[in-house]
Design a protein around this motif. Structure first.
Motif, short mmCIF file in Angstrom:
data_model
loop_
_atom_site.label_atom_id
_atom_site.label_comp_id
_atom_site.label_asym_id
_atom_site.label_seq_id
_atom_site.Cartn_x
_atom_site.Cartn_y
_atom_site.Cartn_z
N LYS A 264 34.71 47.71 34.28
CA LYS A 264 34.44 48.01 35.45
C LYS A 264 33.48 48.30 35.61
O LYS A 264 33.11 48.06 37.09
CB LYS A 264 34.91 49.83 34.57
N LEU A 265 32.68 47.94 35.14
CA LEU A 265 31.00 48.03 35.56
C LEU A 265 31.57 46.67 36.55
O LEU A 265 30.58 46.19 37.52
CB LEU A 265 30.27 46.95 34.26
N LEU A 266 31.63 45.26 36.17
CA LEU A 266 32.28 44.07 36.96
C LEU A 266 32.86 44.78 38.70
O LEU A 266 31.90 44.40 39.07
CB LEU A 266 33.05 42.94 36.75
N ALA A 267 33.49 45.21 39.07
CA ALA A 267 34.83 45.88 39.48
C ALA A 267 33.86 46.94 39.72
O ALA A 267 33.56 46.48 41.69
CB ALA A 267 35.69 46.39 39.09
N GLY B 133 36.61 42.22 47.14
CA GLY B 133 37.39 41.28 46.17
C GLY B 133 38.27 40.88 45.40
O GLY B 133 38.72 42.34 45.16
N TRP B 134 37.48 40.75 44.25
CA TRP B 134 38.31 40.97 42.83
C TRP B 134 37.39 40.83 41.39
O TRP B 134 36.62 40.56 41.64
CB TRP B 134 39.52 39.95 42.33
N ILE C 58 42.13 43.38 39.41
CA ILE C 58 42.14 44.84 40.07
C ILE C 58 41.90 44.29 41.34
O ILE C 58 40.31 43.65 41.48
CB ILE C 58 40.94 44.92 39.63
N ASP C 59 42.72 44.32 42.32
CA ASP C 59 41.95 44.87 43.98
C ASP C 59 40.78 45.75 44.43
O ASP C 59 41.07 46.98 44.26
CB ASP C 59 43.21 44.72 44.95
N VAL C 60 39.63 45.20 45.16
CA VAL C 60 38.51 46.02 45.21
C VAL C 60 38.09 46.00 46.38
O VAL C 60 37.09 46.29 47.03
CB VAL C 60 37.70 46.16 44.24
N TRP C 61 38.89 45.59 47.78
CA TRP C 61 38.97 45.91 48.81
C TRP C 61 39.13 46.98 49.05
O TRP C 61 39.65 47.41 48.55
CB TRP C 61 40.53 44.73 49.71
#
Length: 218
Positions: free
Chosen positions: A123-126, A133-134, A168-171
């Motif tokens: 989660k911290l990375l996302a 990005g992802w 996880i898609d964070v676009w």
């Protein structure tokens, strides 16, 4: 290339992800943008099933202009084909951690200490990823697990191969209509609909080198 239907209804992931987002995300972004562009540009090469994503990106197998198409649109399609499958409806039994296989459980414990710790770092990375990005959990060649993020539609397979088993898609198109600028709220909710049965199967597939099972065939 063919856009496969979602493994659930557009509304099945509510209240975590709205039906409106799922329909736009799947039908337009994956379908029209990624699949449509791949088929239009690659022509007879599209969906031949003769190569994998790492074969086609960064190896000189394609002319630079076609490689860029595969990186952006092929990466996008591969990433999304995995993304749809690693989510499950909130009512599904597949989101229970009881579905984490012994092999995956051992790998998570060995790499992170616990599932909670792994998800916290994930989660911290996302949340901290800048721009589109992802964030990924991927399996290295020795079966160990790594966390990493990539820009745009890049994929861990395009670099030092590490096979994604969860992403996880964070676009912004993945969450903005529902969560606005509150990406951490989206990622927190998303962690509750992980399909652990699928992630466990992805880990097994990664160990045997079956990339098409996880994403899609090229």
């Amino acid at each position: 290339f063919v856009l496969e239907p979602l493994p659930y209804n557009y509304s099945a992931l509510e209240p975590v992800i709205s039906a409106q987002i799922m329909q736009l995300h799947h039908d337009f972004h994956d379908g029209v943008e990624y699949v449509g562009t791949l088929n239009a540009v690659l022509g007879p090469l599209a969906g031949s099933g003769t190569a994998t994503l790492p074969d086609l990106v960064g190896r000189g197998a394609l002319p630079p202009d076609l490689e860029l198409v595969v990186r952006n649109f092929g990466g996008g399609h591969w990433n999304h084909q995995m993304f749809w499958k690693v989510m499950a409806p909130p009512s599904s039994a597949n989101i229970s951690r009881d579905n984490i296989s012994p092999a995956l459980s051992a790998a998570i414990s060995g790499g992170f200490g616990s599932v909670d710790e792994m998800l916290s770092r994930f989660k911290l990375l996302a949340d901290g990823h800048f721009g589109s990005g992802w964030a990924w959990l991927c399996a290295a060649g020795d079966g160990g697990l790594r966390l990493l993020d990539t820009a745009n539609q890049d994929n861990p397979l395009m670099g030092d191969p590490c096979v994604p088993i969860l992403g996880i898609d964070v676009w912004e198109h993945a969450y903005y209509l529902q969560y606005g600028p509150k990406k951490p709220d989206y990622t927190k909710a998303w962690l509750t609909i992980i399909n652990w049965q699928q992630v466990s199967a992805n880990y097994d597939a990664a160990k045997r080198g079956d990339l098409a099972f996880i994403g899609t065939a090229f």
